[in-house]
Scaffold this active site. Structure first.
Site, PDB file in Angstrom:
ATOM      1  N   GLU A  74       0.814  -1.219   0.000  1.00  0.00           N
ATOM      2  CA  GLU A  74       0.000   0.000   0.000  1.00  0.00           C
ATOM      3  C   GLU A  74       0.845   1.266   0.000  1.00  0.00           C
ATOM      4  O   GLU A  74       0.433   2.288  -0.557  1.00  0.00           O
ATOM      5  CB  GLU A  74      -0.967   0.002   1.174  1.00  0.00           C
ATOM      6  CG  GLU A  74      -0.313  -0.041   2.537  1.00  0.00           C
ATOM      7  CD  GLU A  74      -1.376  -0.170   3.630  1.00  0.00           C
ATOM      8  OE1 GLU A  74      -2.082   0.822   3.841  1.00  0.00           O
ATOM      9  OE2 GLU A  74      -1.496  -1.248   4.238  1.00  0.00           O
TER      10      GLU A  74
ATOM     11  N   SER B  13      -7.945   5.930   8.220  1.00  0.00           N
ATOM     12  CA  SER B  13      -8.539   5.659   9.534  1.00  0.00           C
ATOM     13  C   SER B  13      -7.522   6.045  10.587  1.00  0.00           C
ATOM     14  O   SER B  13      -7.842   6.642  11.601  1.00  0.00           O
ATOM     15  CB  SER B  13      -8.863   4.172   9.664  1.00  0.00           C
ATOM     16  OG  SER B  13      -9.724   3.770   8.637  1.00  0.00           O
TER      17      SER B  13
ATOM     18  N   ARG C   3       8.711   4.473   6.007  1.00  0.00           N
ATOM     19  CA  ARG C   3       7.632   4.893   6.892  1.00  0.00           C
ATOM     20  C   ARG C   3       8.289   5.384   8.170  1.00  0.00           C
ATOM     21  O   ARG C   3       9.011   4.644   8.834  1.00  0.00           O
ATOM     22  CB  ARG C   3       6.701   3.727   7.190  1.00  0.00           C
ATOM     23  CG  ARG C   3       5.526   4.115   8.056  1.00  0.00           C
ATOM     24  CD  ARG C   3       4.581   2.933   8.259  1.00  0.00           C
ATOM     25  NE  ARG C   3       3.407   3.328   9.002  1.00  0.00           N
ATOM     26  CZ  ARG C   3       3.354   3.417  10.328  1.00  0.00           C
ATOM     27  NH1 ARG C   3       4.412   3.150  11.045  1.00  0.00           N
ATOM     28  NH2 ARG C   3       2.235   3.771  10.939  1.00  0.00           N
TER      29      ARG C   3
END
Lengths: 740, 404
Positions: free
Chosen positions: B215, B268, B283
């Site tokens: 993703e 979310s 990340r």
């Protein structure tokens, strides 16, 4: 433990609890005498501080009038004891939720007379963190105190009040506010109250402790299904706080929402703290503020979050008296117009509450009993400023206590039991020490109750009062005895024993003088050790003493273990004595009577004859049957009258009697009377002799000194003796070269 | 393409529309090994799940960023492209924690010959998707986002953006089975956690093999691609000038030389990526306080049922009734720390008091929730940028030390 007035475990509803049955006189102790009063009403907590004086009884000793010298020979007592009233300044710090404020202020108003009141805003600034500890979930105990505080600066201070303040502290007085966050304790409380209809902060925490956050939070496994394992992701990580409340139509349990909220806020604070720590290159973060306030559940989540975000590089630390430190500093500056730095303060364990438990219904922790949310701290002003012994190798890393009972469950269990078992005897002794006082029995029972409660609290929460050690147990007992006006339960016993021992002094010295040099050295050491058997602090001995008052010096010597002793460096000591004399010896004496008179003084006498100066340091205040400074002066006076060596040494100041500044049966070499430290420096002391279990085994057994040292004790506790590989009355004789 | 089943099974009081959800990850202390492994700096084309140029079939190109460059290529290359290009329909699927995002390419250059050869189900899908703006009760096509006249892989067409709640995935898969998607021999490229979670369902129920894609790789590729094509002639990337000013202007931002950049993806939860080049990123961190938290808390606090409703409430509320401001504590600015009086000292801090709880409206609560979440994301992103700044310096230092 039925006096659970206000807490009641979450039953109270809306509004202010004015109907709570506070025991205000036990919270606002000594308010009538308050000299100065300060209040800091924060966003959610009120902190009160006042400075008051406590009148309490102290035992004093003094010589009989010299006019009655003829009669003196017939008297058993070498001196007389008088009980006097003394006034000690004490600081009181109280914290409570603002919801109690009206009830509390009413009480305060009614009881405050002519007191200057000021409102302080104590900001969490350059506090000196002390008694810091780290939290570890599955460890025993869960709280690990940092007993040493060598290099605390620089550190990050994260104060979690209503919001979060992040302060970089570089030195005691240099600090800088570097950031903050609005997501803090107020968010937990405010949002928690909205979500759960639970009003009180502590109740919200109790809710949270029971909840399952996974019912409300969206976890990684909720998004990835079972595949997180093959992807190497941890499925239990929270992907989205409250994420499930957005995607499912269902009712949520208040417990679960409270838990989710707690995680959300703790994680957020932990993450931010890590960013700041990393940005400023700091690896220690101290957390304080009411959100923490000793709540295991918040400490746990914060600790976890810090460790997660820093990958273990940053350590989360907490403070037992967090929230007070700013106030203490600010208050001391105001309270002592005449130079605040000239005094030292010590915590009064009798009046302070312990760390809070997450489940107050389980524990008789004082703070939770007294209305759920009251936290008390009392500090007594000590008579003199205390400093480190200049001979400590590294004062910064010195830890007085040998065993950390918070750390050692087996030892803790034993010692708590031991102090419980000994309590009856202490109560009896206290009553017997005041035959004239009608209320002695009643006070003694109150003492019993208070100390028993403290011991029970410690059974459940060993960390409640900081690092738990034999020393802290002994000190707490002394504080509790003082609390109920038993300033010196052993005064008469000591008086009698001193009298008996003085009568034997001449004979003992003559016997020693008759010995050849080498024989005499061993006899002197055996005398020191035998004298040390006379210890009312050790249960095994107090039983014998109680049943057989004629238990004599010779009997004690027979009880002593034959050489080789359990720890035996006597041969090295003897070799050393064959060398040049020491310049000056610092001796910490232990018990009254036989110990100091027939053990220590002959030893002192021998050192003096070798040309060594001697500083004999005794406790400032009474503890068990330990010889006090006051008593030592009188004893020395009597000995000087019998013995020319002592007489001339006193006159020529080659023998100096000093006080330690302590009133503990143990010895903290980092908190000694400043004058003693100065003298040690001036005289160039090159030998330290520490005598007795309390001073040389429970504390200082591993203390590293820059000069030669002699640590000696008789193990009068069977459990400790066994643990050290010996038996009852085994001997510790540890002669050490200067530590490197 | 009949939608009866989809519609029927989507008929539940659903809630729509929260942003996407790449995995974030915050610790939950009770699980002893709940520590997530922060992925190390990854190179997009070196990971097994990434959108590398070749597929199992070996011939197909499915990496969006490669198409744009292909558009300008030679005729010969175009020809090879034609042979390699996948069969229609072209879908991209991102199955997040809250929401499924579906991107559909509608070819507008279909020749008559092609149209004739086109199977009925393909036609019906195109018609269904492009002629509706809502699917069932929860599926929505964001018409305002549609990208028109795009050239993708040598084909001209429009890009459509469709979303529906993740909890309706079973209905979506069922529809795929009913409509016999598997006969189209199309490749379903899917990313997001749901690509893993629903993979088995796609296979067993829909007879569809998903190609799962990382993703974060997809996120970076997607952003760079979308920016390269622009938004119907306008710039995709913009910023607010003088954000403290209520009249602040939305201005385009040139992404020509974007690196290094910090990418804050608010689904979310929130993922924050440091992007050093197209294929080199890591990340950095994430937070569980994201869109799901805003929407979830709003649902609990106000009883709202859709994301739009929550946002609408927030736009009308006053958060200062809910939050405790610096001036509520200090009476004004807190000069010592340089904090103006209007700074939020404690989010929801006023809600500790019963009276103030009663005085706060649902709109105020929604507003405070929004402010809390967005401020927090801003704060974390800023700290990341600062810390990343140091990483850059450390990198430079390491370079220096390489010098013999």
């Amino acid at each position: 433990m039925a006096e659970c007035g206000a807490s009641g475990g979450g039953s109270s509803g809306d509004g202010l609890d004015k109907s709570i049955t506070l025991p205000p006189d036990e919270i606002f102790r000594n308010l009538e005498n308050a000299k100065r009063f300060a209040i800091d009403i924060g966003g959610s907590l009120t902190k009160l501080a006042y400075y008051s004086t406590v009148q309490h009884k102290v035992a004093r000793v003094r010589s009989f009038d010299h006019a009655g010298q003829d009669a003196e020979r017939d008297r058993e007592s070498p001196y007389e004891i008088s009980v006097q009233e003394e006034v000690t300044p004490r600081l009181h710090f109280i914290k409570f939720e603002n919801s109690y404020i009206e009830a509390c202020l009413d009480f305060v108003r009614d009881h405050l007379v002519n007191t200057e009141t000021k409102v302080i805003h104590a900001t969490g600034g350059g506090n000196i963190p002390h008694e810091a500890f780290a939290y570890q979930k599955d460890a025993d105990p869960e709280f690990r105190f940092q007993t040493n505080h060598p290099h605390i600066f620089p550190y990050l201070l994260v104060n979690i009040g209503s919001g979060v303040s992040i302060v970089k502290v570089e030195t005691e007085d240099r600090f800088e506010w570097i950031g903050g966050s609005s997501i803090g304790g107020g968010t937990f409380w405010g949002l928690g109250a909205l979500l759960t209809r639970t009003q009180k902060f502590d109740e919200l925490l109790h809710l949270a402790a029971r909840g399952q956050h996974a019912n409300v939070d969206m976890l990684v496994q909720d998004i990835y299904g079972g595949a997180h394992q093959t992807l190497g992701l941890s499925g239990n990580l929270i992907a989205s706080s409250f994420g499930k409340s957005a995607t499912t139509d269902q009712e949520f349990f208040p417990e679960d929402m409270a838990k989710s909220l707690l995680h959300m806020i703790s994680n957020d604070i932990g993450q931010l703290a890590c960013f700041y720590a990393r940005l400023h290159g700091l690896d220690r973060v101290y957390f304080g503020g009411f959100f923490i306030r000793g709540h295991p559940v918040t400490m746990r989540t914060i600790t976890y979050s810090i460790s997660f975000f820093s990958k273990g590089e940053v350590q989360a630390l907490f403070l037992r008296h967090e929230g007070y430190l700013g106030a203490i500093g600010a208050f001391l500056k105001g309270a002592e117009q005449d130079n605040p730095d000239q005094y030292s303060w010590g915590e009064n364990y009798a009046g302070s509450s312990g760390l809070m438990s997450s489940a107050p219904e389980l524990g008789p922790a004082q703070g939770t009993l007294k209305g759920g949310t009251f936290d008390l701290l009392e500090m007594d002003r000590l008579e003199r400023p205390l400093v480190s012994l200049p001979l400590l190798l590294d004062p910064a890393s010195y830890v007085p206590d040998t065993v950390d009972l918070t750390d050692d469950a087996l030892a803790r269990k034993y010692w708590l039991g031991c102090f419980e078992d000994a309590l009856d005897g202490v109560v009896k002794r206290a009553v017997a020490s005041q035959p004239g006082a009608a209320d002695a029995a009643e006070r003694a029972e109150k003492f019993r109750h208070k100390y028993w409660d403290k011991l029970q609290t410690l059974r459940l929460q060993p960390f409640a009062y900081g690092t738990l050690t034999v020393r802290s147990l002994l000190d707490t007992r002394e504080h509790c005895l003082n609390e109920f006006n038993f300033p010196d339960p052993y005064s008469q016993v000591k008086q009698k024993e001193n009298g008996v021992a003085l009568r034997c002094f001449r004979q003992v010295v003559q016997a020693l003088d008759a010995l050849a040099w080498e024989e005499r050295q061993l006899a002197l050491v055996r005398g020191l050790l035998a004298g040390n058997v006379f210890d009312w602090g050790a249960k095994a001995v107090s039983d014998v003493l109680e049943s057989d008052p004629q238990f004599g010096f010779e009997e004690a010597k027979r009880k002593l273990e034959e050489r080789p002793w359990l720890v035996d460096s006597y041969d090295t000591w003897l070799q050393r004595l064959k060398g040049p004399p020491h310049k000056c010896a610092l001796i910490f004496a232990d018990n009254s009577g036989v110990d100091v008179i027939l053990g220590v003084f002959p030893f002192v006498r021998e050192l003096l004859s070798r040309g060594t100066e001697v500083i004999l340091a005794c406790n400032s205040g009474p503890a068990l049957n330990d010889v006090t400074y006051g008593e030592s002066l009188l004893v020395a006076e009597h000995i000087a009258a019998m013995d020319p060596v002592i007489h001339s040494a006193l006159g020529e100041e080659r023998l100096l009697l000093m006080q330690t500044g302590s009133s503990s049966p143990c010895l903290d070499l980092s908190r000694l009377d400043e004058r003693l430290a100065v003298l040690v420096q001036e005289r160039g002391a090159d030998l330290v002799v520490i005598e007795g279990m309390g001073r040389a085994v429970h504390t200082n057994y591993g203390a590293a000194l820059r000069c030669e040292s002699l640590k000696l004790a008789v193990l009068k506790n069977p459990w400790l003796a066994t643990r050290l590989g010996g038996r009852l009355f085994s001997v510790i004789f540890k002669f050490e070269a200067p530590a490197q | 393409m009949g939608t009866g089943r989809l519609r029927a099974s989507m008929e539940r009081p659903g809630r729509a529309a929260a942003p996407s959800a790449p995995s974030t990850g915050e610790p939950a202390p009770e699980e002893p090994d709940g520590r997530g492994q922060e992925p190390l700096r990854r190179r997009a084309n070196s990971t097994s799940v990434s959108a590398a140029g070749t597929s199992a079939e070996g011939a197909r190109r499915d990496r969006p960023s490669s198409y744009s460059s292909a558009a300008a290529a030679s005729r010969q290359r175009l020809e090879s492209l034609r042979k390699k290009r996948p069969l229609f329909p072209w879908f991209g699927l991102d199955i997040g924690g809250t929401l499924v995002k579906l991107v559909y390419f509608e070819p507008k250059d279909i020749t008559a010959e092609e149209e004739e050869a086109e199977v009925e189900s393909l036609k019906s899908i195109r018609k269904y998707l492009t002629s509706n703006v809502a699917y069932g009760s929860t599926g929505i096509r964001d018409v305002h986002l549609e990208l028109k006249d795009l050239t993708l892989c040598g084909r001209k067409g429009n890009l459509h953006f469709i979303r529906f709640p993740t909890h309706d995935m079973p209905a979506f898969i069922q529809m795929g089975r009913d409509k016999n998607f598997s006969s189209l021999h199309t490749v379903f490229c899917a990313t997001g956690g749901g690509a893993y979670k629903f993979e088995q369902d796609f296979l067993t129920i829909g007879d569809l093999q998903l190609r799962k894609l990382d993703e974060l790789d997809c996120l970076i590729n997607g952003i760079l691609y979308i920016d390269s094509v622009g938004f119907n002639g306008r710039s995709q990337c913009y910023y607010f000038e003088n954000p403290a000013d209520p009249e602040s202007q939305k201005l385009p931002f040139d992404l020509k030389n974007p690196y290094p950049l910090l990418l804050v993806n608010i689904g979310s939860g929130v993922s924050i990526l440091a992007v050093y080049s197209k294929n080199n990123y890591k990340r950095v961190t994430g937070t569980s306080l994201g869109g799901g938290t805003f929407f979830g808390l709003c649902c609990l606090l106000t009883g709202c049922t859709t994301f739009e409703e929550a946002l609408d409430m927030a736009s009308r509320g006053d958060s200062t009734k809910v939050d405790k401001l610096v001036r509520d504590i200090y009476g004004g600015d807190y000069e010592r720390f340089g904090l103006p009086g209007w700074t939020v000292a404690s989010s929801f801090g006023n809600m500790m008091s019963k009276e103030k709880r009663e005085a706060a409206s649902k709109e105020d609560l929604a507003r405070a929730t929004l402010i809390t979440i967005t401020n927090n994301i801003g704060s974390i992103a800023r700290m990341c940028a600062l810390n990343e700044g140091y990483f850059g310096a450390v990198g430079a230092l390491l370079e220096l030390l390489k010098i013999p």
